[in-house]
Design a protein around this motif. Structure first.
Motif, PDB file in Angstrom:
ATOM      1  N   TRP A   1       8.526  -0.036   7.488  1.00  0.00           N
ATOM      2  CA  TRP A   1       9.797   0.692   7.628  1.00  0.00           C
ATOM      3  C   TRP A   1      10.816   0.376   6.532  1.00  0.00           C
ATOM      4  CZ3 TRP A   1      14.334  -1.888   7.988  1.00  0.00           C
ATOM      5  CH2 TRP A   1      14.304  -3.221   8.409  1.00  0.00           C
ATOM      6  N   PRO A   2      10.877  -0.857   5.957  1.00  0.00           N
ATOM      7  CA  PRO A   2      11.879  -1.074   4.900  1.00  0.00           C
ATOM      8  C   PRO A   2      11.716  -0.127   3.708  1.00  0.00           C
ATOM      9  CG  PRO A   2      11.020  -3.180   5.682  1.00  0.00           C
ATOM     10  CD  PRO A   2      10.163  -2.111   6.279  1.00  0.00           C
ATOM     11  N   PHE A   3      10.478   0.307   3.464  1.00  0.00           N
ATOM     12  CA  PHE A   3      10.227   1.228   2.353  1.00  0.00           C
ATOM     13  C   PHE A   3      11.035   2.512   2.511  1.00  0.00           C
ATOM     14  CE2 PHE A   3       7.787   4.822   0.627  1.00  0.00           C
ATOM     15  CZ  PHE A   3       7.631   4.429  -0.697  1.00  0.00           C
ATOM     16  N   PHE A   4      11.133   3.004   3.750  1.00  0.00           N
ATOM     17  CA  PHE A   4      11.829   4.262   4.015  1.00  0.00           C
ATOM     18  C   PHE A   4      13.343   4.083   4.074  1.00  0.00           C
ATOM     19  CE2 PHE A   4       7.565   4.603   5.798  1.00  0.00           C
ATOM     20  CZ  PHE A   4       7.109   5.704   5.097  1.00  0.00           C
ATOM     21  N   LEU A   5      13.793   2.863   4.022  1.00  0.00           N
ATOM     22  CA  LEU A   5      15.221   2.587   3.893  1.00  0.00           C
ATOM     23  C   LEU A   5      15.603   2.454   2.429  1.00  0.00           C
ATOM     24  CD1 LEU A   5      17.946   1.869   5.272  1.00  0.00           C
ATOM     25  CD2 LEU A   5      17.198  -0.526   5.239  1.00  0.00           C
ATOM     26  N   VAL A   6      14.774   1.744   1.668  1.00  0.00           N
ATOM     27  CA  VAL A   6      15.071   1.463   0.259  1.00  0.00           C
ATOM     28  C   VAL A   6      14.881   2.706  -0.613  1.00  0.00           C
ATOM     29  CG1 VAL A   6      14.338   0.141  -1.761  1.00  0.00           C
ATOM     30  CG2 VAL A   6      14.521  -0.983   0.465  1.00  0.00           C
ATOM     31  N   LEU A   7      13.800   3.477  -0.371  1.00  0.00           N
ATOM     32  CA  LEU A   7      13.495   4.597  -1.255  1.00  0.00           C
ATOM     33  C   LEU A   7      14.588   5.666  -1.279  1.00  0.00           C
ATOM     34  CD1 LEU A   7      11.428   5.685  -3.243  1.00  0.00           C
ATOM     35  CD2 LEU A   7      10.309   6.868  -1.343  1.00  0.00           C
TER      36      LEU A   7
ATOM     37  N   ALA B   1       0.813  -1.216   0.000  1.00  0.00           N
ATOM     38  CA  ALA B   1       0.000   0.000   0.000  1.00  0.00           C
ATOM     39  C   ALA B   1       0.847   1.267   0.000  1.00  0.00           C
ATOM     40  CB  ALA B   1      -0.949  -0.017   1.203  1.00  0.00           C
ATOM     41  N   ILE B   2       1.867   1.326   0.848  1.00  0.00           N
ATOM     42  CA  ILE B   2       2.685   2.546   0.904  1.00  0.00           C
ATOM     43  C   ILE B   2       3.404   2.761  -0.419  1.00  0.00           C
ATOM     44  CG2 ILE B   2       4.732   1.397   1.873  1.00  0.00           C
ATOM     45  CD1 ILE B   2       3.455   4.915   2.761  1.00  0.00           C
ATOM     46  N   GLY B   3       3.774   1.654  -1.085  1.00  0.00           N
ATOM     47  CA  GLY B   3       4.481   1.761  -2.357  1.00  0.00           C
ATOM     48  C   GLY B   3       3.634   2.308  -3.476  1.00  0.00           C
ATOM     49  N   VAL B   4       2.332   2.149  -3.371  1.00  0.00           N
ATOM     50  CA  VAL B   4       1.465   2.624  -4.462  1.00  0.00           C
ATOM     51  C   VAL B   4       0.731   3.911  -4.092  1.00  0.00           C
ATOM     52  CG1 VAL B   4      -0.651   1.365  -3.851  1.00  0.00           C
ATOM     53  CG2 VAL B   4      -0.133   1.798  -6.254  1.00  0.00           C
ATOM     54  N   PHE B   5       0.407   4.117  -2.811  1.00  0.00           N
ATOM     55  CA  PHE B   5      -0.350   5.323  -2.462  1.00  0.00           C
ATOM     56  C   PHE B   5       0.531   6.563  -2.370  1.00  0.00           C
ATOM     57  CE2 PHE B   5      -3.810   2.460  -1.498  1.00  0.00           C
ATOM     58  CZ  PHE B   5      -4.900   3.209  -1.911  1.00  0.00           C
ATOM     59  N   THR B   6       1.823   6.386  -2.197  1.00  0.00           N
ATOM     60  CA  THR B   6       2.722   7.547  -2.263  1.00  0.00           C
ATOM     61  C   THR B   6       2.710   8.164  -3.661  1.00  0.00           C
ATOM     62  OG1 THR B   6       4.124   6.686  -0.487  1.00  0.00           O
ATOM     63  CG2 THR B   6       5.097   8.322  -1.957  1.00  0.00           C
ATOM     64  N   PRO B   7       2.946   7.387  -4.733  1.00  0.00           N
ATOM     65  CA  PRO B   7       2.839   7.981  -6.080  1.00  0.00           C
ATOM     66  C   PRO B   7       1.412   8.370  -6.451  1.00  0.00           C
ATOM     67  CG  PRO B   7       3.327   5.628  -6.226  1.00  0.00           C
ATOM     68  CD  PRO B   7       3.493   6.017  -4.793  1.00  0.00           C
ATOM     69  N   PHE B   8       0.393   7.648  -5.911  1.00  0.00           N
ATOM     70  CA  PHE B   8      -0.992   8.065  -6.144  1.00  0.00           C
ATOM     71  C   PHE B   8      -1.176   9.515  -5.687  1.00  0.00           C
ATOM     72  CE2 PHE B   8      -3.647   3.865  -6.066  1.00  0.00           C
ATOM     73  CZ  PHE B   8      -3.178   3.572  -7.327  1.00  0.00           C
ATOM     74  N   THR B   9      -0.729   9.807  -4.455  1.00  0.00           N
ATOM     75  CA  THR B   9      -0.896  11.145  -3.880  1.00  0.00           C
ATOM     76  C   THR B   9      -0.167  12.195  -4.716  1.00  0.00           C
ATOM     77  OG1 THR B   9      -1.028  10.158  -1.669  1.00  0.00           O
ATOM     78  CG2 THR B   9      -0.590  12.527  -1.794  1.00  0.00           C
TER      79      THR B   9
ATOM     80  N   ILE C   1      -2.317   7.247   7.459  1.00  0.00           N
ATOM     81  CA  ILE C   1      -2.759   6.120   8.293  1.00  0.00           C
ATOM     82  C   ILE C   1      -1.658   5.062   8.369  1.00  0.00           C
ATOM     83  CG2 ILE C   1      -4.405   4.206   8.442  1.00  0.00           C
ATOM     84  CD1 ILE C   1      -6.444   6.105   7.031  1.00  0.00           C
ATOM     85  N   LEU C   2      -1.057   4.767   7.231  1.00  0.00           N
ATOM     86  CA  LEU C   2       0.019   3.780   7.203  1.00  0.00           C
ATOM     87  C   LEU C   2       1.217   4.253   8.026  1.00  0.00           C
ATOM     88  CD1 LEU C   2      -0.178   2.858   3.423  1.00  0.00           C
ATOM     89  CD2 LEU C   2      -0.718   1.333   5.313  1.00  0.00           C
ATOM     90  N   LEU C   3       1.559   5.540   7.903  1.00  0.00           N
ATOM     91  CA  LEU C   3       2.702   6.077   8.645  1.00  0.00           C
ATOM     92  C   LEU C   3       2.469   6.030  10.154  1.00  0.00           C
ATOM     93  CD1 LEU C   3       3.648   9.204   6.492  1.00  0.00           C
ATOM     94  CD2 LEU C   3       5.007   7.136   6.802  1.00  0.00           C
ATOM     95  N   ILE C   4       1.243   6.314  10.558  1.00  0.00           N
ATOM     96  CA  ILE C   4       0.952   6.408  11.992  1.00  0.00           C
ATOM     97  C   ILE C   4       0.731   5.036  12.621  1.00  0.00           C
ATOM     98  CG2 ILE C   4      -0.701   7.292  13.699  1.00  0.00           C
ATOM     99  CD1 ILE C   4      -1.196   9.657  11.753  1.00  0.00           C
ATOM    100  N   PHE C   5      -0.022   4.181  11.929  1.00  0.00           N
ATOM    101  CA  PHE C   5      -0.464   2.942  12.567  1.00  0.00           C
ATOM    102  C   PHE C   5       0.263   1.681  12.103  1.00  0.00           C
ATOM    103  CE2 PHE C   5      -4.338   5.706  12.555  1.00  0.00           C
ATOM    104  CZ  PHE C   5      -4.345   5.960  13.916  1.00  0.00           C
ATOM    105  N   ARG C   6       1.038   1.763  11.012  1.00  0.00           N
ATOM    106  CA  ARG C   6       1.661   0.530  10.502  1.00  0.00           C
ATOM    107  C   ARG C   6       3.150   0.724  10.217  1.00  0.00           C
ATOM    108  NH1 ARG C   6      -2.508  -2.785   6.821  1.00  0.00           N
ATOM    109  NH2 ARG C   6      -1.305  -4.411   7.860  1.00  0.00           N
ATOM    110  N   THR C   7       3.764   1.595  10.996  1.00  0.00           N
ATOM    111  CA  THR C   7       5.178   1.919  10.785  1.00  0.00           C
ATOM    112  C   THR C   7       6.065   0.684  10.870  1.00  0.00           C
ATOM    113  OG1 THR C   7       4.752   4.083  11.782  1.00  0.00           O
ATOM    114  CG2 THR C   7       7.056   3.430  11.512  1.00  0.00           C
TER     115      THR C   7
END
Length: 613
Positions: A437-443, A381-389, A427-433
């Motif tokens: 978290w690997p997303f914020f390392l790789v990106l 979800a984080i991988g697709v909703f970031t570019p969606f936004t 929501i993902l940042l607050i409740f599913r960190t």
């Protein structure tokens, strides 16, 4: 041998042409590009129910309003990406929208997020396909990871064969799933209207349920939103369509969105109506199919067809990644943020380097996460909703630039999509960190790599660019150095060629002092063959001949430069008649070439002597 094997695996090369014979019509494109989005109805609604079930079955009625909001987001995204297709028909979707309207870094965030997300798509889909296979044949469970890797490779080779071949294969599972799901939902509607499907919802819509909090609703919403992954794929792949490309791509996107909306709404509604909750060994959608189709022989056959088509579309959902990743990589490479190898088409006119890289990345993810689907899905979800936004905000800026103060009407779907997509990200940042978290390392690492690649290409272009006023430089002569090993036909031909192009020829031999008699024989034979040419012999106390030769050539080049001479080094090679026979030789010439590549003002040339059978 390699060429024959390649033709067997991916087919004979296709001619480059300007016609549309290798491109996709709407029906083929729907099969090729919608499998990821459509397959999500098999797990998206269930994920909503799983979250709500933490406070009891009665809370599952909230799945209906949650699904309604997700459908609003879907409509906004379909409308918005239809605009993207017409505004950016070269493909690239969110990456191009973000880059052109928000700047380089937002564009790279969109591009990097989607590249990772497509790898996750392949990894999750093939892992799900492996799970389906091992569920049917439990004896194969210990080979789960291997089966997932094999599925990824099969899809890779299928896509390397070309667009039409891939689409032809995918039409069977995708359209079987579409038809069987429509039939299933139609049966459900008929049964409700006829009164033969009892209402078993554990709680009425609007009922007050203890323990249901806003946090729980938001978690369920963010989880269910994973059903929208793959919606952007068609906007990335516009170049794959037959003409008129934008029209066909936009129509295909609307078709996919409409089918997905009906399926998602239908599954959520019937799960609520029938009071279904996830079971230990059976999914919600399987329970729904079993309950709607009944126990009759025809019902059993229809249930088997539906389950089989569901398993198939889950297994081939990875193909959306194989379709969209190469075009996105092409657009990023065209802008010099990825290696130019991603702009090249393969034998079958597909972006083969992108396809192979995607498969390699997905296999690495499978190995790291051991093929466990549940460990991969949270990153989806984080991988697709970031570019969606970013894409939605980018389209608002696009309309503002194009229409000025009249931009609001055209921006309505973009504003709605941006607000809801941003809400999912928060929501993902607050409740599913802990899960993402690997997303914020790789990106950040990817963005750093993109910027370094871009810097390299800009630097290369700056140094290679022709400038006015640069005078032509005329050399006074050419110093040619020939590497001499044993006195053979190869060395003889190389020296004769050197004398034909050189003003000053140096025959260079490096002696390791290991066989004095052999060295004397080489010198004697050289003098008898070339009495008018001096053989320069370098003595070395070590077995390595590369370093002393490179050192001597470097010094000679400096001396030649002082005299306004060029320096050419000729490396004699003999070429076996069969390529595999190269393994029997020590490749000294190749190693010497690698050592001399770092030296400036030295021209390297090979003299090839071809051996007969």
């Amino acid at each position: 041998m390699f060429k024959k094997l390649k033709e067997i695996l991916i087919g004979k090369p296709l001619k480059s042409s300007s016609d549309d014979s290798h491109l996709l019509n709407k029906q083929q494109a729907l099969a090729m590009l919608s499998s990821d989005a459509l397959s999500s109805v098999a797990y998206g609604p269930e994920q909503i129910i799983i979250v709500l079930m933490t406070v009891g079955a009665a809370a599952t009625w909230y799945s209906v309003p949650i699904a309604a909001v997700i459908l609003i987001l879907l409509a906004a995204l379909i409308w918005s990406y239809t605009q993207v297709i017409h505004a950016y028909p070269s493909g690239g979707g969110a990456y191009l929208v973000s880059t052109e309207n928000l700047g380089t870094i937002p564009g790279l965030i969109s591009g990097g997020s989607l590249l990772v997300d497509y790898m996750l798509t392949v990894a999750v889909s093939t892992a799900s396909g492996a799970d389906a296979i091992t569920s049917a044949i439990p004896e194969l469970y210990k080979y789960n990871l291997g089966i997932a890797i094999v599925l990824a490779l099969i899809l890779m080779f299928m896509n390397l064969r070309g667009l039409r071949e891939s689409a032809a294969f995918l039409m069977i599972p995708v359209y079987t799933f579409i038809v069987s799901t429509f039939v299933l939902l139609a049966v459900g509607v008929v049964r409700i209207l006829s009164g033969s499907l009892p209402y078993h919802a554990p709680a009425h819509l609007g009922a007050s349920i203890g323990g249901v909090t806003l946090i729980l609703i938001l978690k369920a919403f963010s989880t269910g939103s994973s059903s929208l992954t793959g919606v952007e794929a068609i906007s990335n792949a516009v170049p794959f369509f037959k003409r008129p490309k934008e029209h066909n791509a936009a129509l295909t996107l609307v078709m996919m969105g409409s089918i997905l909306a009906v399926f998602f709404a239908g599954v959520v509604f019937f799960a609520y109506w029938m009071g279904l909750v996830p079971g230990h060994n059976i999914t919600v959608i399987a329970q729904m199919a079993n309950g709607l189709l009944g126990e009759s022989p025809i019902g059993h056959v229809m249930f088997f067809i539906f389950q089989f088509s569901t398993a198939l579309i889950l297994a081939v959902a990875a193909n959306t990644g194989y379709s969209a990743f190469p075009v996105l990589a092409f657009n990023m490479a065209k802008n010099k943020y990825m290696p130019h190898m991603f702009t090249a088409r393969g034998d079958r006119l597909s972006y083969s380097n992108g396809i192979i890289s995607l498969a390699a990345g997905a296999i690495v993810l499978l190995v790291i996460f051991k093929g466990q689907t549940e460990r991969l899905i949270p990153l989806y979800a984080i991988g697709v909703f970031t570019p969606f936004t970013l894409a939605q905000v980018g389209m608002v800026v696009h309309w503002k630039k194009k229409l000025g103060n009249k931009f609001i009407f055209h921006s309505i779907p973009n504003i709605i999509g941006a607000l809801i997509s941003f809400s999912v990200v928060m929501i993902l940042l607050i409740f599913r960190t802990l899960e993402i978290w690997p997303f914020f390392l790789v990106l950040p690492l990817l963005i750093f790599a993109f910027l370094r690649v871009h810097h390299h290409y800009v630097n290369v272009a700056e140094q290679l660019r022709l400038r006015e006023g640069v005078a032509e430089h005329k050399f006074d002569g050419n110093t040619v150095i020939v590497l001499v090993g044993n006195m053979t036909n190869v060395d003889l031909g190389a020296i004769n060629y050197a004398r034909s192009i050189g003003d000053y020829v140096i025959a260079l031999h490096v002696s390791t002092k290991e066989n004095t008699q052999k060295e004397q024989e080489i010198e004697t034979e050289f003098k008898s063959t070339f009495p008018d040419l001096h053989l320069t012999v370098i003595q070395t106390n070590y077995r390595d001949i590369i370093a002393p030769a490179a050192r001597y050539i470097g010094l000679t080049s400096k001396d030649a430069k002082k005299r306004n001479f060029t320096t050419t080094v000729i490396i004699p090679n003999f070429i076996p008649s069969k390529p595999w026979e190269n393994m029997f030789h020590n490749q000294t010439g190749l190693r010497l070439r690698m050592a001399l590549n770092s030296h400036e003002d030295i021209i390297l040339a090979s003299y090839n002597y071809h051996l007969k059978k």
